[in-house]
Design a protein around this motif. Structure first.
Motif, PDB file in Angstrom:
ATOM      1  N   SER A  81       0.908  -1.284  -0.017  1.00 32.64           N
ATOM      2  CA  SER A  81      -0.219   0.138  -0.086  1.00 32.64           C
ATOM      3  C   SER A  81       1.247   0.926   0.303  1.00 32.64           C
ATOM      4  O   SER A  81       2.145   0.955   0.443  1.00 32.64           O
ATOM      5  CB  SER A  81      -1.274   0.378   0.780  1.00 32.64           C
ATOM      6  OG  SER A  81       0.085   0.104   2.182  1.00 32.64           O
ATOM      7  N   PRO A 132      -6.285  12.495  -1.064  1.00 29.68           N
ATOM      8  CA  PRO A 132      -7.130  12.111  -0.961  1.00 29.68           C
ATOM      9  C   PRO A 132      -7.995  13.302  -1.966  1.00 29.68           C
ATOM     10  O   PRO A 132      -8.287  14.360  -1.157  1.00 29.68           O
ATOM     11  CB  PRO A 132      -7.868  11.663   0.846  1.00 29.68           C
ATOM     12  CG  PRO A 132      -6.528  13.129   1.554  1.00 29.68           C
ATOM     13  CD  PRO A 132      -5.674  12.877   0.547  1.00 29.68           C
ATOM     14  N   PRO A 552     -10.820  10.466  -9.510  1.00 21.43           N
ATOM     15  CA  PRO A 552     -11.082   9.326  -9.166  1.00 21.43           C
ATOM     16  C   PRO A 552     -12.210   9.104 -10.840  1.00 21.43           C
ATOM     17  O   PRO A 552     -12.984   9.424 -11.599  1.00 21.43           O
ATOM     18  CB  PRO A 552     -12.107   9.636  -8.312  1.00 21.43           C
ATOM     19  CG  PRO A 552     -11.543  10.423  -7.656  1.00 21.43           C
ATOM     20  CD  PRO A 552     -11.522  11.235  -8.918  1.00 21.43           C
ATOM     21  N   LYS A 576      -4.533   2.090  -6.472  1.00 20.85           N
ATOM     22  CA  LYS A 576      -5.964   2.120  -6.002  1.00 20.85           C
ATOM     23  C   LYS A 576      -6.362   2.073  -8.051  1.00 20.85           C
ATOM     24  O   LYS A 576      -7.024   2.772  -7.961  1.00 20.85           O
ATOM     25  CB  LYS A 576      -6.605   2.850  -5.486  1.00 20.85           C
ATOM     26  CG  LYS A 576      -5.826   3.102  -3.797  1.00 20.85           C
ATOM     27  CD  LYS A 576      -6.905   3.603  -2.478  1.00 20.85           C
ATOM     28  CE  LYS A 576      -6.908   3.861  -2.015  1.00 20.85           C
ATOM     29  NZ  LYS A 576      -6.285   3.198  -0.681  1.00 20.85           N
ATOM     30  N   GLY A 579      -8.904  -0.275 -10.523  1.00 21.77           N
ATOM     31  CA  GLY A 579     -10.706  -0.559 -10.852  1.00 21.77           C
ATOM     32  C   GLY A 579     -10.642  -1.757 -12.446  1.00 21.77           C
ATOM     33  O   GLY A 579     -12.338  -1.660 -13.124  1.00 21.77           O
ATOM     34  N   LYS A 603      -8.662   4.497 -12.453  1.00 21.03           N
ATOM     35  CA  LYS A 603      -8.599   5.155 -10.767  1.00 21.03           C
ATOM     36  C   LYS A 603      -9.456   4.169 -10.485  1.00 21.03           C
ATOM     37  O   LYS A 603     -10.504   4.582 -10.020  1.00 21.03           O
ATOM     38  CB  LYS A 603      -7.923   6.021 -11.099  1.00 21.03           C
ATOM     39  CG  LYS A 603      -7.702   7.129  -9.137  1.00 21.03           C
ATOM     40  CD  LYS A 603      -6.967   8.303  -9.869  1.00 21.03           C
ATOM     41  CE  LYS A 603      -7.499   8.617  -8.053  1.00 21.03           C
ATOM     42  NZ  LYS A 603      -6.937  10.062  -7.876  1.00 21.03           N
ATOM     43  N   ARG A 604      -9.451   4.066  -8.948  1.00 24.70           N
ATOM     44  CA  ARG A 604     -10.820   3.841  -8.131  1.00 24.70           C
ATOM     45  C   ARG A 604     -11.538   5.355  -7.781  1.00 24.70           C
ATOM     46  O   ARG A 604     -10.755   5.595  -6.934  1.00 24.70           O
ATOM     47  CB  ARG A 604     -10.841   2.665  -7.306  1.00 24.70           C
ATOM     48  CG  ARG A 604     -10.744   1.241  -7.756  1.00 24.70           C
ATOM     49  CD  ARG A 604     -10.798   0.101  -6.558  1.00 24.70           C
ATOM     50  NE  ARG A 604      -9.601  -0.377  -6.313  1.00 24.70           N
ATOM     51  CZ  ARG A 604      -9.128   0.171  -4.602  1.00 24.70           C
ATOM     52  NH1 ARG A 604     -10.193   0.461  -4.618  1.00 24.70           N
ATOM     53  NH2 ARG A 604      -8.444  -0.029  -4.605  1.00 24.70           N
ATOM     54  N   TRP A 606     -11.968   6.678  -4.531  1.00 26.72           N
ATOM     55  CA  TRP A 606     -12.376   5.979  -2.707  1.00 26.72           C
ATOM     56  C   TRP A 606     -12.532   6.921  -1.883  1.00 26.72           C
ATOM     57  O   TRP A 606     -12.431   8.249  -1.903  1.00 26.72           O
ATOM     58  CB  TRP A 606     -10.683   4.881  -3.021  1.00 26.72           C
ATOM     59  CG  TRP A 606      -9.516   6.246  -3.158  1.00 26.72           C
ATOM     60  CD1 TRP A 606      -8.733   6.004  -4.573  1.00 26.72           C
ATOM     61  CD2 TRP A 606      -8.089   7.087  -1.732  1.00 26.72           C
ATOM     62  NE1 TRP A 606      -7.657   6.547  -3.774  1.00 26.72           N
ATOM     63  CE2 TRP A 606      -7.766   7.595  -2.649  1.00 26.72           C
ATOM     64  CE3 TRP A 606      -8.605   6.757  -0.804  1.00 26.72           C
ATOM     65  CZ2 TRP A 606      -6.639   8.537  -2.348  1.00 26.72           C
ATOM     66  CZ3 TRP A 606      -7.962   7.698  -0.226  1.00 26.72           C
ATOM     67  CH2 TRP A 606      -6.791   9.197  -0.696  1.00 26.72           C
ATOM     68  N   GLN A 607     -12.266   7.030  -0.913  1.00 23.30           N
ATOM     69  CA  GLN A 607     -12.828   7.747   0.060  1.00 23.30           C
ATOM     70  C   GLN A 607     -12.098   7.500   1.710  1.00 23.30           C
ATOM     71  O   GLN A 607     -11.776   6.380   1.986  1.00 23.30           O
ATOM     72  CB  GLN A 607     -13.698   8.286   1.040  1.00 23.30           C
ATOM     73  CG  GLN A 607     -15.001   8.833  -0.427  1.00 23.30           C
ATOM     74  CD  GLN A 607     -15.045  10.013  -0.743  1.00 23.30           C
ATOM     75  OE1 GLN A 607     -14.367  10.547   0.487  1.00 23.30           O
ATOM     76  NE2 GLN A 607     -15.682  10.417  -1.333  1.00 23.30           N
ATOM     77  N   GLU A 609     -11.099   6.657   5.296  1.00 20.10           N
ATOM     78  CA  GLU A 609     -12.098   6.428   6.194  1.00 20.10           C
ATOM     79  C   GLU A 609     -12.319   7.519   7.287  1.00 20.10           C
ATOM     80  O   GLU A 609     -11.330   8.049   7.756  1.00 20.10           O
ATOM     81  CB  GLU A 609     -11.958   5.029   6.783  1.00 20.10           C
ATOM     82  CG  GLU A 609     -11.128   4.258   5.891  1.00 20.10           C
ATOM     83  CD  GLU A 609     -11.001   2.522   6.500  1.00 20.10           C
ATOM     84  OE1 GLU A 609     -10.960   2.398   7.326  1.00 20.10           O
ATOM     85  OE2 GLU A 609     -10.716   1.306   5.243  1.00 20.10           O
TER      86      GLU A 609
END
Length: 613
Positions: A81, A132, A552, A576, A579, A603-604, A606-607, A609
């Motif tokens: 990661s 992010p 994204p 990430k 996809g 690219k996915r 994502w958020q 958390e």
């Protein structure tokens, strides 16, 4: 009898050894992709009738599902990661981060706007993490609807709507921010303002494109780029330019709307565009002191304008009668007269100047007249980290003789061989061949992505190694625009991109690009990773930078040699970008690298958390 049995046994043993050797060699061939074994599909392999070009011809996503973890086990350098940056960095632009200026204790000259110029972090201070999206981020609204509205959650800033409420820049409307098309000097709509400019210039039917002769425009201090947005229906493309200043999100809004735009400032360095790139420059209340430092900023516009190019200026100095504005007007008028510019029209709040078509006026000036002509050994197309100079850039002997740029109107300009090809040692035949090759390559890309494609899938596209602009030219019939990026070692080719009626910039991909996060739908990188590897720059840094720029559900196309693709592929899950994944061995052409591959990844969305906050 015993001897006969021994012969039979020996024969069987030899047969088994031969069979074992055959199986072993087959496995080796399979592993190495030999032509004797099953191989990666090629772009020119025939498709079965009705077969999907991805599942029938290319490696589907599941091909990688087992390989990536195995790669991580075999190679500890491959990350499982990549850390996620703090949410406070959701709008980080590493080389335009003013906090960095303070942290490094730099002392930029604020008067000269140096604090808005690029200051990149040293390697040990880089953010090696994924940026992010803000909380509640949504997939951007598709073009053309995005011209007039964006999701507020994607750019949660409403101060411009409040500050410019009387000028119709933007209006907050529930979950959306809407753009009525107004501006500081065109409250009632950019379309009416543009038609008025065309009328001042007496262009046919009040169309500013003037039959395709006005194609490339530079809009300085563009706000949220509504001027550029309303030029697009006229087949005019504007490079809308503004700094990351007190209106710091204006370019972010422009790009979210799908309007060609970029961060930049007229400060101490040349803008990263070649000379003679624009037919028209525009400044509507752009708050620039054009008289500073002997008119150096106007001289930069002069470098960028084509022969006979226009400067449209809408500002109080053009019409106000108070003492201060009259003083500024008189000084500006005198400076531009000495630069051989002339007023072609003046009406209401706007004045339009035109620069000369040749060097004749410069040669008639009195000796010692300022500003002087630039030295003949100055390269007017060298722009990366090059300081401006307060001098006039004269035309080349060819341009002086032709009294113009020699360019065809748009759209024939896109595929016609420009005369400046000679400057970079490319023949018209090579140019046309390059155009043809990229047409075929783009057709293959779109076939490869067929299962992903939806209407208006892409709007903001970046070609990270634009060469002669062939990739962008091949997308002419798509409702999108391309930021053509010429790497610093190939910056001389950017003039050809502009001569085709396209736009772009020079950039060093060992550094971060001057744009907000999540601003491009598609990134195309041809032979770029090989180039930065040769320069000793980091592949990982470039991948993380691409992720910062990419929206994204955006797409990356990496076309490079096999070793680069194999290495980049190992990072897809950590980035990430898993996809959707496809890899193909493309058909060979005159531009092909040795053992070239095309890797396409999605690219996915994502958020962060909530537990991480």
């Amino acid at each position: 009898m015993r001897q006969k049995n021994e012969v039979i046994n020996t024969s069987k043993l030899f047969k088994y050894l031969l069979m074992g050797l055959t199986v072993f060699l087959g496995l080796v061939c399979l592993y190495n992709g030999s032509s004797f074994a099953p191989r990666l599909p090629r772009a020119d392999d025939p498709l079965e009738d009705g077969a999907d070009p991805v599942t029938g011809r290319f490696l589907p996503k599941r091909y990688y599902s087992d390989e990536l973890p195995e790669d991580q086990e075999r190679n500890p350098e491959v990350p499982r990661s990549i850390p996620v940056c703090d949410l406070n960095h959701s709008e980080l632009i590493p080389c335009l981060d003013r906090n960095l200026i303070y942290q490094l204790k730099l002392k930029p000259n604020l008067t000269l706007m140096e604090h808005y110029e690029r200051h990149c972090p040293p390697p040990h201070r880089r953010y090696n993490c994924l940026i992010p999206p803000p909380i509640g981020y949504k997939i951007p609204i598709k073009w053309p609807a995005s011209r007039d509205q964006v999701w507020k959650a994607n750019i949660p800033h409403t101060h411009l709507a409040q500050e410019k409420s009387d000028q119709n820049w933007m209006v907050v409307d529930g979950e959306k921010i809407r753009f009525p098309g107004g501006g500081t000097h065109f409250h009632y709509g950019a379309d009416k303002y543009i038609a008025a400019i065309a009328g001042m210039l007496k262009f046919p039917d009040e169309k500013l494109n003037n039959g395709g002769n006005i194609r490339n425009v530079l809009d300085v201090g563009c706000g949220v780029a509504s001027f550029g947005a309303y030029l697009l229906p006229l087949d005019i493309i504007a490079m809308s330019l503004a700094p990351n200043d007190v209106h710091e999100n204006q370019i972010q809004f422009a790009l979210e709307r799908g309007i060609p735009s970029t961060l930049g400032v007229l400060g101490t360095k040349r803008l990263p565009y070649p000379s003679r790139s624009f037919e028209l420059a525009h400044c509507s209340r752009c708050r620039i002191d054009w008289l500073q430092r002997d008119g150096i900023l106007l001289l930069e516009l002069d470098r960028l304008l084509r022969p006979g190019g226009y400067f449209v200026y809408s500002s109080p100095e053009a019409y106000a009668h108070d003492a201060d504005n009259r003083r500024i007007w008189n000084a500006m008028h005198d400076l531009l007269r000495r630069m051989c510019w002339r007023v072609v029209s003046r009406r209401d709040q706007t004045v339009i100047w035109a620069k000369p078509f040749s060097n004749s006026c410069y040669r008639k000036r009195e000796p010692g007249t300022n500003p002087p002509l630039c030295s003949s050994d100055e390269d007017p197309d060298s722009t990366w980290n090059v300081l401006m100079k307060a001098c006039i850039t004269p035309y080349s002997a060819r341009m002086h003789k032709e009294k113009g740029s020699g360019l065809k109107p748009w759209p024939p300009r896109l595929t016609a061989a420009p005369t400046r090809l000679e400057d970079i040692g490319v023949s018209p035949q090579e140019f046309l061949k390059d155009t043809s090759i990229w047409h075929d390559r783009v057709v293959d890309y779109w076939k490869q992505m067929r299962s992903l494609m939806q209407r208006n899938s892409f709007r903001n596209v970046m070609d990270m190694n634009s060469n002669l602009g062939g990739f962008a030219a091949a997308l002419r019939d798509k409702d999108l625009w391309v930021m053509n990026v010429a790497p610093v070692n190939a910056s001389s080719k950017l003039k050809i991109v502009y001569d085709r009626g396209l736009i772009g910039t020079v950039h060093d991909w060992c550094e971060s690009f001057s744009t907000y996060p999540r601003t491009y739908d598609l990134l195309h990188a041809w032979a770029l990773f090989s180039e930065i590897e040769e320069r000793g720059c980091s592949t990982e840094d470039l991948l993380i930078e691409m992720d910062r720029i990419l929206r994204p559900e955006g797409i990356v196309i990496i076309r490079d040699k096999l070793s680069v693709i194999n290495y980049a592929r190992k990072f897809l899950t950590a980035l990430k970008w898993d996809g959707w994944i496809s890899e193909v061995e493309p058909r060979a052409d005159a531009l092909s690298l040795n053992e070239e591959r095309v890797l396409i990844a999605k690219k996915r969305l994502w958020q962060v958390e909530l537990t991480m906050l």
